[in-house]
Structures are given as C-alpha cells and as structure tokens.
Design an enzyme around this catalytic site. Sequence first.
Site, short mmCIF file in Angstrom:
data_model
loop_
_atom_site.label_atom_id
_atom_site.label_comp_id
_atom_site.label_asym_id
_atom_site.label_seq_id
_atom_site.Cartn_x
_atom_site.Cartn_y
_atom_site.Cartn_z
N LYS A 22 20.32 100.73 52.96
CA LYS A 22 19.01 100.07 52.86
C LYS A 22 18.55 99.72 54.26
O LYS A 22 19.28 99.08 55.03
CB LYS A 22 19.15 98.80 52.00
N HIS A 23 17.36 100.17 54.62
CA HIS A 23 16.81 99.92 55.95
C HIS A 23 17.79 100.36 57.05
O HIS A 23 18.04 99.63 58.01
CB HIS A 23 16.40 98.47 56.12
N ASN A 39 24.63 93.47 66.22
CA ASN A 39 26.07 93.23 66.10
C ASN A 39 26.51 93.44 64.66
O ASN A 39 25.82 93.04 63.73
CB ASN A 39 26.41 91.80 66.54
N HIS A 49 22.20 100.68 67.91
CA HIS A 49 20.96 99.89 67.97
C HIS A 49 19.79 100.65 67.36
O HIS A 49 19.88 101.85 67.17
CB HIS A 49 20.64 99.53 69.42
#
Length: 530
Positions: free
Chosen positions: A281-282, A424, A530
């Site tokens: 999800k996302h 993180n 990231h």
Amino acid sequence: MVEDLRHICRAIISVSDKTGLVEFARRLEGFGIELVSTGGTARALTEAGLKVRDASDLTGFPEIMDGRVKTLHPKIHGGLLAVRDNPEHVRAMQDHHIGAIDLVVVNLYPFEATAAGGASFEDCIENIDIGGPAMIRSAAKNHADVAVIVEPEDYAVLIAELSLHRGMTSRALRRRLAAKAFARTAAYDAAIANWFASELNDAAPDFRAFGGRLIEVLRYGENPHQSAAFYRTPDARVGVARSRQLQGKQLSYNNINDTDAAYECVAEFDPVRTAACAIIKHANPCGVAEGASLLDAYRKALACDPVSAYGGIVALNRLIDADAAHAITEIFTEVIIAPDASPEAIAIVGAKKNLRLLIAGSLPDPHAAGVTVKSVAGGLLVQSRDNAVVDEMQLATVTRRAPTTAELSDLRFAFRVAKHVKSNAIVYAKDGATVGIGAGQMSRVDAAHIAARKAADAAKETGLPASLTKGSVVASDAFFPFPDGLLVAIEAGATAVIQPGGSMRDDDVIKAADDHGIAMVFTGTRHFRH
C-alpha cells in the site's frame, strides 16, 4: 493552408521490422510514389512484385563494407535536406544531379533486442545502425518538406493523410512525425550509450541519457491535476512494464508504482523454496509472508495489517491458483500480479471486473545488476540497483546470546522485507511473516513505536489475546543510532535483532541487547530506501 501541403514523389524505405511493409509500399505505389530501397528491404519489395529502385542506382555508388556504407551519400542526404523553396538549394540540386526525396521510412537495426538477448560484444556493435539514424535526422530536420516514419504503427496514419490530400502531407503531420523521429533516435542512442557504460563497468559516464517507448498514456499522475504516461525501457527486467494484463480497468500511475514495489519485494523469495505473498500500500509492504501454499502465505500477510491491505496490491511468487484467488478477492484489491495464473484463478478474478490481474511470466532476479534513476530539480540521480541479498551476507553475532535456528530464519526473513520498506524502516517478524511494519519515519524510534502499535492493532482486529510482536524478531534497515529504538522493540516483545551496525554507539546498543538477554546480528549492509 495550401502552402503547407507537400507532394510525395519519391520515398526511400529501409526497415529491419518488415511488419506490414509490402501492403504499405503497394499503397505508396498507388499514389505514384517512386520507391527507393536497400538490401533486404529492396529484395522483399521486389519479390512482392513492386518496382523498386536501388539506392546505389540513385547515388551512382555501390554498397560497400558489408553494407555499412550505402545511404551515407550526398545524393541521399542532399535530397532530404534541400529546402525546396530555397533557390540556392535548388540550384545545388540541379548542379549535382540530386533528386528530392520526400519520404523516409526507416526502422533501425534491432540493437536494443540484440543487447537484451545477451549477444556478444561484436554482434551488438554490428547492430548499431548508422545510416538509418542519419536519414531519420535529415528528414526530421527538414520536415517542412519531408515526412519521416520510424515504425510500422504510423503507416496507416500516412496513408490516411495521402488519401485525404491526394498524395500530399500536411505540415502538422510532418511536424508530429519529426518529433517522434528525434525521440526515437534519442532513445536508440541512449540504449547504445548505456550498454557501452555497462560493458565498460563505468558507473558514472560523462553523459547519461535514458529513453523508452510509450506503453500508454495514463489517466493522470499521482494526483488528478498531474498528467502522466508509462514507458518501457530497453531494460528487459521482468515486472509490471513487461507483464500482460489479463483483465481489469486501466492501471493508474499509483497502481503501476505500487505493483512494481510489490513484485520486486515478493521476488526476494525463491518460489522453489517457499510460496510467498507481499501486500503493498502506497509503495510500502503492509504484510509479507512465506507459507506452505499461496493461500497460507496470503492469510499470514493479511493478518499483519488487514486494515491497510484494503485497496492494496497483492504480489505472489508462484502461479496463482483457485484457493489463493478466492481468498484475495474476498476484500477489495486493486491489482494482483503473479508469474502465471491457473484457468480457475483467472475465472475467479474475472468476476471482479475492475480488479486488474497481471501475468509477468517469471520473477525479477533480486541479484541482478542494473541502475535506478530518480529526478531532482535540474538533474538525475543514478545509482546501481540494491541487489544485496541477505542470504549472501556474513551475519556476525555481536551479543552474548546467539540467535536460535528459528530466530535466525526469521531474522533473515525480516531483513529481506526491510529492504523494500521506505526508510526509516522497522520490521517485526515471526514464523515467516511480518507482524508489524514501521515505514518512512523521520526517526528510527518512531518507526519502532509505529510498527509495534500497528501489530497491537492487528491483534485486536483479529481477536488475538496479545500482539504477535511477543516472541518476534526485528529488523532495522540501518543502524540504531541510540539504544532507544531497540528498547522499544524489546518492550514490544522482540527476542532477536538484525541490523547493519556501524553506529558510533554500537557498543551502547549491544549492551542494551545483552542487558535484556536478546540476540543481535550485524549484516554490514544497509538497505536505505527513499
């Protein structure tokens, strides 16, 4: 305007992809257009009964050097580049007996396919087209007078234009074709340059270019006010860009991004060794698990965060069967991607008309080299793909207590998943399944807190008496800068930890682990994402 229309009297055709060639050439001949060609294209047209003038007859110079030099000649490029309304250009054509060429039909030597197929260095070099790009660029530059086609998909467009304008083309069409032509040669040259960089093991060549072929225009981008499109690059990596969509509505920008994340994650799990499922999800995993079957893996993955899984992406590392299909379709799911699907599974998913089912054929290799690209203002960040795999890392036990065999198995599992969680990242795992995931936080201690809280919420959702983090292991994608994040994990019930190590305060973190009797291993490898 009438002055924008240009007659096509002569066309030069040289194609490696001969799809639709003969019928197209017949239509051109029907408009009274003289056909000029070379090599295999000329033979194909002649054998089909078409009248073809050889390029060497036009230039008065034979093909030489095994065909490397055949169209690189002033009588070709002069005929393409001459501005028809420029008296000096017209005079030069007359003085040097250069005839105008009004249409170029060229698709290039198949360099991308040759390189992707693992051909030898020499074969790849021989599949670098020189004359083709030169003619394409000459025609595109002079699009005020000349039309250029670089792929068979545009044959029908040109024929329609010629039919509409009685053998003439409009400036608007020529301009669109020219734009496409320059983009094609740019993508072609980019593929060659990147191949060369790879062959030379040059991670930072002085110039970098990337090109791709449009797959489809998307409805919008990440948000409705953003436009977007999906492109396929020469990189032959298995995944969403090369999958087949069996059913469902069009993929969105976010669907594609999330499906890519899901399939790369599930590919970490060898399908010969275990069935595996990743729910995304996302672009973050909200549940990943191994299991005796896909159904087992899916149910374990779903239990990690059943709330977030709603409307998610499900990736499987084996052929999707009927049992897994039934379970997955019990809740709203956006996309399912798998190497293959059984007929029964296809029928089950087919009952959900909007659910997309993608078949990728196989799994991407997590060990494979490659590059990833990210845009920044005014530039590109290019790096090698994170192809580090935990199974190949030398794990070092740094605490007094070493992990048990079961803990070590779960530690490897958790670190495999942490590689695909945005930093993180903290991942709790137990019995080959994630039980809590903290993603994308500004501090590692917050990620540990969030992962533990989500595990507690999932336990409550499914009616369990205690959080599954009790007796779990925990993975951190990067080192713990302080003991605080580790202490959160210990409080949540983790009994073993895997992390890269390398902090200035490693000794403090190790002491905290020893004080609480937990095991800790260092990987020496970080998995920032990231």
